[in-house]
Design a protein around this motif. Structure first.
Motif, mmCIF file in Angstrom:
data_model
loop_
_atom_site.group_PDB
_atom_site.id
_atom_site.type_symbol
_atom_site.label_atom_id
_atom_site.label_comp_id
_atom_site.label_asym_id
_atom_site.label_seq_id
_atom_site.Cartn_x
_atom_site.Cartn_y
_atom_site.Cartn_z
ATOM 1 N N LEU A 227 0.824 -1.205 0.000
ATOM 2 C CA LEU A 227 0.000 0.000 0.000
ATOM 3 C C LEU A 227 0.866 1.267 0.000
ATOM 4 O O LEU A 227 0.522 2.256 -0.650
ATOM 5 C CB LEU A 227 -0.970 -0.014 1.180
ATOM 6 N N VAL A 228 1.987 1.227 0.699
ATOM 7 C CA VAL A 228 2.932 2.350 0.658
ATOM 8 C C VAL A 228 3.421 2.547 -0.776
ATOM 9 O O VAL A 228 3.485 3.673 -1.289
ATOM 10 C CB VAL A 228 4.128 2.113 1.614
ATOM 11 N N ASN A 229 3.755 1.456 -1.441
ATOM 12 C CA ASN A 229 4.228 1.531 -2.828
ATOM 13 C C ASN A 229 3.134 2.058 -3.766
ATOM 14 O O ASN A 229 3.426 2.825 -4.686
ATOM 15 C CB ASN A 229 4.733 0.174 -3.307
ATOM 16 N N ILE A 230 1.901 1.659 -3.535
ATOM 17 C CA ILE A 230 0.804 2.163 -4.363
ATOM 18 C C ILE A 230 0.688 3.682 -4.195
ATOM 19 O O ILE A 230 0.541 4.417 -5.162
ATOM 20 C CB ILE A 230 -0.538 1.468 -4.018
ATOM 21 N N GLY A 231 0.764 4.141 -2.944
ATOM 22 C CA GLY A 231 0.719 5.581 -2.692
ATOM 23 C C GLY A 231 1.831 6.314 -3.419
ATOM 24 O O GLY A 231 1.619 7.357 -4.042
ATOM 25 N N SER A 232 3.030 5.760 -3.374
ATOM 26 C CA SER A 232 4.169 6.384 -4.055
ATOM 27 C C SER A 232 3.978 6.380 -5.564
ATOM 28 O O SER A 232 4.274 7.367 -6.240
ATOM 29 C CB SER A 232 5.459 5.632 -3.702
ATOM 30 N N LEU A 233 3.496 5.272 -6.102
ATOM 31 C CA LEU A 233 3.263 5.193 -7.552
ATOM 32 C C LEU A 233 2.178 6.170 -7.995
ATOM 33 O O LEU A 233 2.305 6.807 -9.040
ATOM 34 C CB LEU A 233 2.879 3.763 -7.950
ATOM 35 N N CYS A 234 1.135 6.280 -7.199
ATOM 36 C CA CYS A 234 0.067 7.224 -7.541
ATOM 37 C C CYS A 234 0.615 8.638 -7.603
ATOM 38 O O CYS A 234 0.326 9.385 -8.533
ATOM 39 C CB CYS A 234 -1.060 7.150 -6.521
ATOM 40 N N SER A 235 1.398 9.022 -6.595
ATOM 41 C CA SER A 235 1.913 10.387 -6.577
ATOM 42 C C SER A 235 2.888 10.631 -7.715
ATOM 43 O O SER A 235 3.003 11.744 -8.213
ATOM 44 C CB SER A 235 2.578 10.692 -5.236
ATOM 45 N N LYS A 236 3.542 9.578 -8.173
ATOM 46 C CA LYS A 236 4.537 9.736 -9.236
ATOM 47 C C LYS A 236 3.916 9.720 -10.624
ATOM 48 O O LYS A 236 4.336 10.459 -11.511
ATOM 49 C CB LYS A 236 5.563 8.611 -9.118
ATOM 50 N N TYR A 237 2.892 8.903 -10.843
ATOM 51 C CA TYR A 237 2.399 8.664 -12.196
ATOM 52 C C TYR A 237 0.994 9.176 -12.502
ATOM 53 O O TYR A 237 0.465 8.902 -13.561
ATOM 54 C CB TYR A 237 2.448 7.166 -12.517
ATOM 55 N N LEU A 238 0.398 9.943 -11.623
ATOM 56 C CA LEU A 238 -0.966 10.394 -11.882
ATOM 57 C C LEU A 238 -1.019 11.772 -12.526
ATOM 58 O O LEU A 238 -2.041 12.442 -12.480
ATOM 59 C CB LEU A 238 -1.801 10.371 -10.603
ATOM 60 N N ASP A 239 0.053 12.199 -13.145
ATOM 61 C CA ASP A 239 0.082 13.452 -13.912
ATOM 62 C C ASP A 239 -0.478 14.638 -13.135
ATOM 63 O O ASP A 239 -1.298 15.396 -13.638
ATOM 64 C CB ASP A 239 -0.682 13.292 -15.232
ATOM 65 N N GLY A 240 -0.069 14.789 -11.892
ATOM 66 C CA GLY A 240 -0.474 15.951 -11.124
ATOM 67 C C GLY A 240 -1.826 15.852 -10.445
ATOM 68 O O GLY A 240 -2.208 16.737 -9.700
ATOM 69 N N LYS A 241 -2.578 14.774 -10.707
ATOM 70 C CA LYS A 241 -3.859 14.603 -10.031
ATOM 71 C C LYS A 241 -3.595 14.117 -8.607
ATOM 72 O O LYS A 241 -2.634 13.414 -8.361
ATOM 73 C CB LYS A 241 -4.731 13.581 -10.758
ATOM 74 N N PRO A 242 -4.456 14.485 -7.666
ATOM 75 C CA PRO A 242 -4.268 13.974 -6.307
ATOM 76 C C PRO A 242 -4.508 12.470 -6.273
ATOM 77 O O PRO A 242 -5.273 11.953 -7.087
ATOM 78 C CB PRO A 242 -5.311 14.715 -5.491
ATOM 79 N N PRO A 243 -3.853 11.780 -5.349
ATOM 80 C CA PRO A 243 -4.071 10.330 -5.260
ATOM 81 C C PRO A 243 -5.489 10.036 -4.799
ATOM 82 O O PRO A 243 -6.139 10.882 -4.181
ATOM 83 C CB PRO A 243 -3.040 9.871 -4.221
#
Length: 135
Positions: free
Chosen positions: A49-65
């Protein structure tokens, strides 16, 4: 963990840790529907889940997680900086839009005042000429 049938990470709408205790190794990822996963240990679940949070913040093109619910503090600690930054960015964008609207209104009022001043000047000039010629 098999994620066959899941959507793309940018389509992730919610992460549910189901329980933030070491008694539950299951968690749900929501795309177009919920997908349930089970880790082999609570530690693996938390790290995933920590990794998912990090991936979301990195790859969501500026959208909030997406919202992370029923997760440990270790998981949520990876999210606030991103959420705070995104919230500030959205506030800044809103303030810029409002500023643009106010500048546009100010520009319009300035034009109206200039037109009014020109009309006043012309009327004053006509009155001066009228009284000058009739004296």
């Amino acid at each position: 963990m098999n994620n066959a049938g899941c959507g793309h990470w940018r389509d992730l709408t919610k992460v549910d840790g189901r329980e933030a205790t070491d008694k539950c190794n299951q968690f749900d990822l929501y795309f177009d529907r919920a997908f349930r996963f089970e880790a082999t240990s609570f530690r693996e679940k938390e790290e995933f889940l920590v990794n998912i949070g990090s991936l979301c913040s990195k790859y969501l093109d500026g959208k909030p997680p997406p919202p992370f619910v029923n997760v440990t503090k270790k998981v949520t600690k990876t999210l606030p900086a991103v959420s705070d930054t995104m919230s500030q960015m959205h506030r800044n964008q809103q303030e810029l839009m409002e500023r643009g609207q106010k500048l546009s209104q100010l520009d319009h009022k300035t034009e109206e005042m200039a037109d009014s001043a020109k009309s006043f000047s012309q009327t004053a000039h006509q009155l001066a000429n009228h009284y000058k010629n009739n004296s």
